[in-house]
Enzyme design. Structure first.
Site, mmCIF file in Angstrom:
data_model
loop_
_atom_site.group_PDB
_atom_site.id
_atom_site.type_symbol
_atom_site.label_atom_id
_atom_site.label_comp_id
_atom_site.label_asym_id
_atom_site.label_seq_id
_atom_site.Cartn_x
_atom_site.Cartn_y
_atom_site.Cartn_z
ATOM 1 N N HIS A 46 2.133 -6.129 1.166
ATOM 2 C CA HIS A 46 3.561 -6.480 0.646
ATOM 3 C C HIS A 46 4.478 -7.647 1.361
ATOM 4 O O HIS A 46 4.820 -8.036 0.210
ATOM 5 C CB HIS A 46 4.682 -5.210 1.347
ATOM 6 C CG HIS A 46 4.284 -4.102 0.411
ATOM 7 N ND1 HIS A 46 4.450 -2.011 1.751
ATOM 8 C CD2 HIS A 46 3.836 -3.145 -0.400
ATOM 9 C CE1 HIS A 46 4.284 -1.145 1.061
ATOM 10 N NE2 HIS A 46 3.638 -1.673 -0.421
ATOM 11 N N ARG A 105 -3.401 -4.841 -6.529
ATOM 12 C CA ARG A 105 -5.052 -4.755 -5.443
ATOM 13 C C ARG A 105 -6.513 -4.903 -6.198
ATOM 14 O O ARG A 105 -6.494 -4.926 -5.765
ATOM 15 C CB ARG A 105 -4.622 -3.583 -4.033
ATOM 16 C CG ARG A 105 -3.111 -4.172 -3.066
ATOM 17 C CD ARG A 105 -3.191 -2.141 -2.863
ATOM 18 N NE ARG A 105 -2.835 -1.967 -3.415
ATOM 19 C CZ ARG A 105 -2.322 -0.411 -3.074
ATOM 20 N NH1 ARG A 105 -2.068 0.066 -1.569
ATOM 21 N NH2 ARG A 105 -1.860 0.545 -3.626
ATOM 22 N N SER A 132 0.890 1.676 2.648
ATOM 23 C CA SER A 132 1.533 2.856 2.716
ATOM 24 C C SER A 132 0.782 3.712 3.503
ATOM 25 O O SER A 132 0.830 4.887 5.027
ATOM 26 C CB SER A 132 2.816 2.697 2.672
ATOM 27 O OG SER A 132 3.469 1.673 2.799
ATOM 28 N N LYS A 184 5.838 10.878 -4.983
ATOM 29 C CA LYS A 184 5.798 10.733 -3.597
ATOM 30 C C LYS A 184 6.553 11.584 -3.046
ATOM 31 O O LYS A 184 8.028 11.141 -3.049
ATOM 32 C CB LYS A 184 5.765 8.799 -2.908
ATOM 33 C CG LYS A 184 4.232 8.358 -3.602
ATOM 34 C CD LYS A 184 4.151 6.820 -3.237
ATOM 35 C CE LYS A 184 3.654 5.969 -4.085
ATOM 36 N NZ LYS A 184 3.669 4.383 -3.569
#
Ligand code: PNS
Length: 164
Positions: free
Chosen positions: A17, A90, A128, A41
């Site tokens: 990040h 990514r 994360s 989430k």
């Protein structure tokens, strides 16, 4: 002034990040790192905790500020006069989800452009949730996180494990 928003859950912020935020700061006059809720989430850190960690991790980047918003990203952008969202990609697997969000945000706020930066190769695997999983099983997460926040994150994740 060209204002960009780097939005995300940042639960917690990783080196990947920070890399995207730094590169966005080189492209725009002002970058707002915006901590939001992702309703898909379950977040480990509160919005305030995540904001504090990001402030520590980005304190050396001059044109970056951190904010929290419990609402629609498109509305926040309108309120602060930001016309760009910067997100990191990514892998191809990120694309479908990011593309869907970019189009939704454009529908909600037609002036808003989403700019994708490709992840730097050394951080392509990083997330994360992976960091949290490694920490909860006692692994070393120092390589994945900005050095300023390693202890804070460890403390929270260890307490969480002890507390069940
Ligand atoms: O880091 P994440 O979890 O991939 O970030 C997703 C996030 C938080 C940017 C997204 O869920 C979001 O924008 N949430 C705020 C609510 C919103 O605006 N939803 C519609 C956007 S598609």
């Amino acid at each position: 002034m060209r204002i960009a928003i780097c939005p995300g859950s940042f639960d917690p912020i990783t080196k990947g990040h920070v890399d995207i935020i730094k590169r966005a700061a080189g492209l725009f006059d002002k970058v707002i790192v915006l901590v939001l809720t992702n309703y898909n989430k379950h977040h480990t850190f509160s919005l305030e905790e995540r904001k504090g960690l990001i402030e520590k991790a980005t304190c050396d980047i001059e044109n970056v500020t951190v904010d929290i918003y419990d609402g629609l990203l498109a509305n926040y952008a309108l309120n602060v006069g930001a016309k760009s969202i910067v997100k990191g990609l990514r892998a191809v697997s990120d694309f479908e989800y990011e593309f869907q969000m970019a189009l939704t945000n454009k529908k909600l706020n037609p002036e808003l452009e989403t700019v994708f930066l490709t992840a730097t190769s050394e951080y392509m695997y990083l997330s994360s949730s992976l960091v949290k999983q490694v920490a909860e099983f006692g692994g070393d997460i120092s390589e994945f996180l900005p050095p300023q926040i390693v202890n804070d994150v460890m403390k929270k994740l260890c307490n969480k494990k002890i507390g069940g």
